[in-house]
Design a protein around this motif. Sequence first.
Motif, short mmCIF file in Angstrom:
data_model
loop_
_atom_site.label_atom_id
_atom_site.label_comp_id
_atom_site.label_asym_id
_atom_site.label_seq_id
_atom_site.Cartn_x
_atom_site.Cartn_y
_atom_site.Cartn_z
N GLN A 50 0.80 -1.24 0.00
CA GLN A 50 0.00 0.00 0.00
C GLN A 50 0.83 1.29 0.00
O GLN A 50 0.59 2.17 -0.83
N PRO A 51 1.80 1.42 0.92
CA PRO A 51 2.57 2.68 0.91
C PRO A 51 3.30 2.90 -0.42
O PRO A 51 3.47 4.06 -0.83
N ASN A 54 0.86 3.80 -3.43
CA ASN A 54 0.50 5.22 -3.35
C ASN A 54 1.21 6.08 -4.39
O ASN A 54 0.74 7.15 -4.74
N ASN A 112 2.72 1.23 8.66
CA ASN A 112 1.72 2.16 9.18
C ASN A 112 2.19 3.61 9.14
O ASN A 112 1.56 4.50 9.69
N TYR A 113 3.35 3.82 8.48
CA TYR A 113 3.81 5.19 8.27
C TYR A 113 3.46 5.61 6.85
O TYR A 113 3.48 4.79 5.93
N PRO A 114 3.12 6.90 6.68
CA PRO A 114 2.72 7.36 5.34
C PRO A 114 3.94 7.58 4.43
O PRO A 114 5.05 7.78 4.92
N PRO A 276 0.13 6.36 12.43
CA PRO A 276 -0.53 7.29 11.51
C PRO A 276 -1.46 6.62 10.49
O PRO A 276 -2.44 7.22 10.09
N CYS A 277 -1.19 5.40 10.07
CA CYS A 277 -1.98 4.82 8.98
C CYS A 277 -2.62 3.47 9.29
O CYS A 277 -3.15 2.82 8.37
N ASN A 278 -2.59 3.01 10.55
CA ASN A 278 -3.11 1.66 10.83
C ASN A 278 -4.52 1.44 10.27
O ASN A 278 -4.79 0.43 9.61
N GLN A 280 -6.27 3.14 8.03
CA GLN A 280 -6.31 3.23 6.57
C GLN A 280 -5.85 1.92 5.92
O GLN A 280 -6.47 1.43 4.98
N ARG A 281 -4.75 1.35 6.43
CA ARG A 281 -4.20 0.14 5.81
C ARG A 281 -5.18 -1.03 5.90
O ARG A 281 -5.42 -1.74 4.93
N HIS A 284 -8.37 -0.46 3.80
CA HIS A 284 -8.12 -0.65 2.37
C HIS A 284 -8.07 -2.15 2.04
O HIS A 284 -8.61 -2.58 1.02
#
Lengths: 313, 97
Positions: A50-51, A54, A112-114, A276-278, A280-281, A284
């Motif tokens: 995912q990251p 992006n 979990n980091y953007p 920051p992104c748990n 969202q991940r 998704h």
Amino acid sequence: MEDSKKLEEFQAKIDAEIKIEPKDWMPEDYKKHLQRQISQHAHSEVIGMQPEGNWISRAPSLRAKVVLLAKIQDEAGHGQYLYSAAETLGKSRDEYIEELQSGKAKYSSIFNYPTLTWADMGAVGWLVDGAAIVNQVSLQRTSYGPYSRAMVRICKEESFHQRQGYEIMATMAKGTPEQKAMAQDALNRFWWPSIMMFGPHDSDSPNTGNAVKWKIKRETNDELRQKFIDKTVQQAEVIGLTIPDPDLKWNEARGHYDFGEMDWDEFWRVVKGNGPCNKQRLNHHKKAHQKGAWVREAAIAYAKKQKAKQLVA
Amino acid sequence: MSNTDNQGGVWEVFIQSKPGLPHKHAGSVHATDKEMALQNARDMYTRRQEGTCLWVVPLEAIVSSMPDDNDSFFDPSDDKIYRHPTHYVMPDGAKHI
Ligand SMILES: [Fe+2]
Ligand SMILES: [Fe+2]
């Protein structure tokens, strides 16, 4: 009585470097440890797409885009190899995915980091894949056959991942002052989370004992972390970037770099779901899985139909 | 996850890396039919020209001996040392045999 004899034989095999295969007797805790570790590893490969995904549509050149696509496709493959290995332990892929989606199973916190800028694609390949490689090279010698074989296959594919990331960093570091600043910023943000990928210190790591005795892990968290840092410092110097750790310095007596303490409060905060992104991940992942439901249904319906036709013919 | 929503059965994958070599087990894929199994295996295990031929076999079609039975199962070969070339005494001086 029977079990203690089996346990003795099991340990003797491990000590003699004989691999354990799916149908061999194994202690329940060995199996549980492997189910957890291999599935977490698989989830990490899959969530890790995912990251990087992006940036596919915003890659700065066609070359950069095909490279990134190929890299992400490899990660999907790595997830599949690992689920395959995990499935040999008597749990289905559907169950493992259910555990991921319900939050029962974890994946590597680094994802979990953007990824905020293109330089982050460099930092991820160089540092995140770099750290993963150190871990995976060691795991090629793990005692469970299917896991070990998956690691051998994965390691063959990984080396281009780190090189493409380092190439991005090197290119940006010798670009305009803004580009260099962007590369430095990516290194600043990804350095500490990357070295925390190896997990807590050995002294705070309750699972290490059995995992080392059973040779699931061949080296401890701290040993692997040290290896990664020792390799990476010189690579940063070559491209003129600074690792954001004022305590980092060569220790002649130890023959290793000394380095500063990591922020373990942050580590546990992200592991427990508050990075920051748990959300969202995971959201998704669920969404993509649900969106694919009709494909799986259609495939099953088609297979049934084909079978019925065969019976008639 | 319900029975109607799953990833299909497990198929074991075997790759022949070049003509003349035996097919070697590589791992497994999920698929609902033969064609899908073959295509998934290609996408997953041969992204770098690793093979010239692929076999996919439904997991349930594989019959395996059990390691626990190894002693008795493989025992019949134990006392047949005459199956090995070293069992035979060659006359002194004989060459290329
Ligand atoms: Fe990977
Ligand atoms: Fe990778």
